[in-house]
Design an enzyme around this catalytic site. Structure first.
Site, PDB file in Angstrom:
ATOM      1  N   SER A 150      35.424  20.330  26.975  1.00 53.50           N
ATOM      2  CA  SER A 150      36.263  21.282  27.712  1.00 53.50           C
ATOM      3  C   SER A 150      37.728  21.163  27.316  1.00 53.50           C
ATOM      4  CB  SER A 150      36.124  20.980  29.201  1.00 53.50           C
ATOM      5  OG  SER A 150      37.166  21.580  29.930  1.00 53.50           O
ATOM      6  N   TYR A 175      36.505  15.552  36.197  1.00 57.31           N
ATOM      7  CA  TYR A 175      35.748  16.458  35.317  1.00 57.31           C
ATOM      8  C   TYR A 175      36.175  16.241  33.858  1.00 57.31           C
ATOM      9  CZ  TYR A 175      34.477  20.791  32.919  1.00 57.31           C
ATOM     10  OH  TYR A 175      33.997  21.710  32.017  1.00 57.31           O
TER      11      TYR A 175
HETATM   12  N1  LIG Z   1      32.835  28.450  31.572  1.00 56.58           N
HETATM   13  C1  LIG Z   1      33.922  27.838  31.125  1.00 56.58           C
HETATM   14  O1  LIG Z   1      35.024  28.393  31.119  1.00 56.58           O
HETATM   15  C2  LIG Z   1      33.845  26.438  30.596  1.00 56.58           C
HETATM   16  C3  LIG Z   1      35.042  25.824  30.141  1.00 56.58           C
HETATM   17  C4  LIG Z   1      34.976  24.527  29.644  1.00 56.58           C
HETATM   18  C5  LIG Z   1      33.762  23.867  29.569  1.00 56.58           C
HETATM   19  N2  LIG Z   1      32.629  24.470  30.041  1.00 56.58           N
HETATM   20  C6  LIG Z   1      31.380  23.727  29.957  1.00 56.58           C
HETATM   21  O2  LIG Z   1      30.383  24.564  29.379  1.00 56.58           O
HETATM   22  C7  LIG Z   1      29.100  24.264  29.942  1.00 56.58           C
HETATM   23  C8  LIG Z   1      28.472  25.526  30.505  1.00 56.58           C
HETATM   24  O3  LIG Z   1      29.344  26.045  31.515  1.00 56.58           O
HETATM   25  P1  LIG Z   1      29.012  27.342  32.361  1.00 56.58           P
HETATM   26  O4  LIG Z   1      30.289  28.036  32.604  1.00 56.58           O
HETATM   27  O5  LIG Z   1      27.883  28.047  31.759  1.00 56.58           O
HETATM   28  O6  LIG Z   1      28.585  26.660  33.744  1.00 56.58           O
HETATM   29  P2  LIG Z   1      27.352  26.935  34.725  1.00 56.58           P
HETATM   30  O7  LIG Z   1      27.597  26.096  35.936  1.00 56.58           O
HETATM   31  O8  LIG Z   1      27.167  28.394  34.906  1.00 56.58           O
HETATM   32  O9  LIG Z   1      26.119  26.369  33.905  1.00 56.58           O
HETATM   33  C9  LIG Z   1      25.711  25.015  33.918  1.00 56.58           C
HETATM   34  C10 LIG Z   1      24.244  24.978  34.314  1.00 56.58           C
HETATM   35  O10 LIG Z   1      23.819  23.622  34.257  1.00 56.58           O
HETATM   36  C11 LIG Z   1      22.943  23.367  35.330  1.00 56.58           C
HETATM   37  N3  LIG Z   1      23.021  21.922  35.601  1.00 56.58           N
HETATM   38  C12 LIG Z   1      24.066  21.241  36.138  1.00 56.58           C
HETATM   39  N4  LIG Z   1      23.774  19.944  36.214  1.00 56.58           N
HETATM   40  C13 LIG Z   1      22.526  19.787  35.704  1.00 56.58           C
HETATM   41  C14 LIG Z   1      21.676  18.675  35.512  1.00 56.58           C
HETATM   42  N5  LIG Z   1      22.050  17.451  35.867  1.00 56.58           N
HETATM   43  N6  LIG Z   1      20.440  18.873  34.975  1.00 56.58           N
HETATM   44  C15 LIG Z   1      20.055  20.118  34.611  1.00 56.58           C
HETATM   45  N7  LIG Z   1      20.817  21.222  34.785  1.00 56.58           N
HETATM   46  C16 LIG Z   1      22.040  21.051  35.313  1.00 56.58           C
HETATM   47  C17 LIG Z   1      23.443  24.214  36.470  1.00 56.58           C
HETATM   48  O11 LIG Z   1      22.415  24.556  37.389  1.00 56.58           O
HETATM   49  C18 LIG Z   1      23.988  25.450  35.747  1.00 56.58           C
HETATM   50  O12 LIG Z   1      23.068  26.521  35.750  1.00 56.58           O
HETATM   51  C19 LIG Z   1      29.347  23.156  30.962  1.00 56.58           C
HETATM   52  O13 LIG Z   1      29.141  21.928  30.336  1.00 56.58           O
HETATM   53  C20 LIG Z   1      30.814  23.310  31.291  1.00 56.58           C
HETATM   54  O14 LIG Z   1      31.357  22.096  31.752  1.00 56.58           O
HETATM   55  C21 LIG Z   1      32.646  25.743  30.533  1.00 56.58           C
END
Ligand SMILES: NC(=O)c1ccc[n+]([C@@H]2O[C@H](COP(=O)([O-])OP(=O)(O)OC[C@H]3O[C@@H](n4cnc5c(N)ncnc54)[C@H](O)[C@@H]3O)[C@@H](O)[C@H]2O)c1
Length: 343
Positions: A150, A175
């Protein structure tokens, strides 16, 4: 002797989440054999996750009924299973059965602000869960692990744009600390066991099917329901908003490129054009045709003032070329939001 694997067999974790859903969709459309995994937790409304899966042809059920691998009714090359990364019995069993060639780890406890109130969710998913995943990659001969880091790892760094060469030893939220830890853990596993790992530092991803805890969704929802929006740091923030299709295209290029390099590498994946928060709000107001009621608030703990990705390395290595301007991206989100909620 190492076993012969299907090179197009991929595990996408977090596949019911925002980015995982979009990535799974493009991969199945391009003919990859995809297994999606997600624990469908209730950090935000699980119905949105179930509806994303439905788009991938996985029939709607109660959350507790997704425990076995379910084949898609729409794409014969997609299956989904509800599983926790923390599960040290069922996770290796899945790897043993499915023999993944590559793994994309997008499952995590996301969100900067929530980590202040719920630190254990981050320890469980992002540290314990990630360590379990690395062990599975090692024990079941996965060739390449691509995983989500991130932009938050840059903390309050002042030098811009943010480069993967910069020091990121001062995360200001748990985080961010878990994401930085993932980068260290992945490096170690590549070093010790030889498989390739690629970390992607995502910069504020937005677009259709987006996350309800993020500004794009929160603002649209509040404005349409005549509630004031919360504008932190009196609007004095900048974010490198990156449209979902550009993100997914970038991940896809990395997956697709057949290369035999090993070791750990790290990339920023952003739009590289930071937008002022007030300009972002104006764009949403413009698309909705409504002026937002604004509640101007101080800076929040754990938040950073500005993000801006230097994406030169990803451009060079994988021809990454984000192309969606904020006006277009916001329009796409608003169209989706109105149709999903039948407004
Ligand atoms: N969306 C953004 O702007 C952004 C920015 C920086 C980093 N990220 C990273 O990208 C990745 C995807 O983000 P996103 O926006 O799609 O988030 P999101 O929350 O929509 O998707 C993450 C999914 O992981 C599942 N999950 C969480 N913990 C889990 C576990 N222990 N076992 C199995 N499933 C689990 C959740 O149910 C969720 O559906 C994440 O790692 C997030 O930290 C996202």
């Amino acid at each position: 002797m190492s076993e012969i694997k299907d090179r197009r067999k991929i595990l996408v974790t977090g596949s019911a989440g925002f980015i995982g859903f979009h990535l799974s969709k493009i991969l199945v459309e391009e003919g990859y054999q995809v297994v999606g995994l997600d624990n469908l937790n209730n950090y935000y409304d699980p119905q949105l996750k179930i509806d994303r899966l439905l788009e991938l042809g996985i029939p709607s059920k109660k959350v507790s009924e997704y425990n076995k691998l379910i084949r898609s009714g729409k794409f014969e090359n997609f299956g989904f299973i509800k599983l926790d990364l923390e599960d040290r019995i069922r996770l290796p069993a899945l790897f043993s059965q499915e023999k993944f060639y590559k793994v994309v780890n997008l499952a995590a406890q996301a969100g900067v602000r929530y980590s202040i109130e719920n630190p254990t969710a981050y320890v469980d998913s992002n540290l314990v869960g990630f360590a379990n995943l690395l062990e599975c990659c090692r024990n079941f001969q996965v060739k390449h692990l691509i995983y989500a880091s991130s932009s938050s790892v840059y903390g309050q760094n002042e030098k811009i744009p943010f480069s993967t060469e910069d020091n990121v030893d001062h995360p200001i939220s748990l985080y961010a600390a878990t994401k930085k830890s993932n980068e260290l853990m992945a490096f170690t596993y590549s070093h010790l066991y030889g498989f390739k790992t690629t970390g992607l530092r995502f910069f504020t991803v937005y677009g259709p099917w987006g996350r309800p805890d993020m500004a794009m969704f929160l603002f649209t929802d509040a404005i349409l329901n005549d509630r004031p929006i919360k504008v932190f740091n009196n609007g004095n923030l900048e974010r490198d908003f990156t449209y979902i299709d550009d993100i997914v295209q970038g991940i896809y290029q990395i997956i697709q490129k057949a290369d035999n390099s090993q070791g750990h590498s790290l990339y920023n994946i952003g739009n590289s054009k930071p937008v002022k928060l007030m300009e972002f709000i104006e764009e949403i107001e413009h698309q909705l045709g409504i002026t937002a009621k604004k509640n101007m608030l101080p800076m929040q703990k754990g938040d950073v003032n500005r993000t801006w990705a230097d994406v030169g390395k990803l451009k060079k290595d994988y021809e990454y070329s984000p192309s969606t301007p904020i006006s277009k991206g916001v329009q796409k989100f608003v169209e989706w939001y109105k149709s999903y909620y039948a407004l």
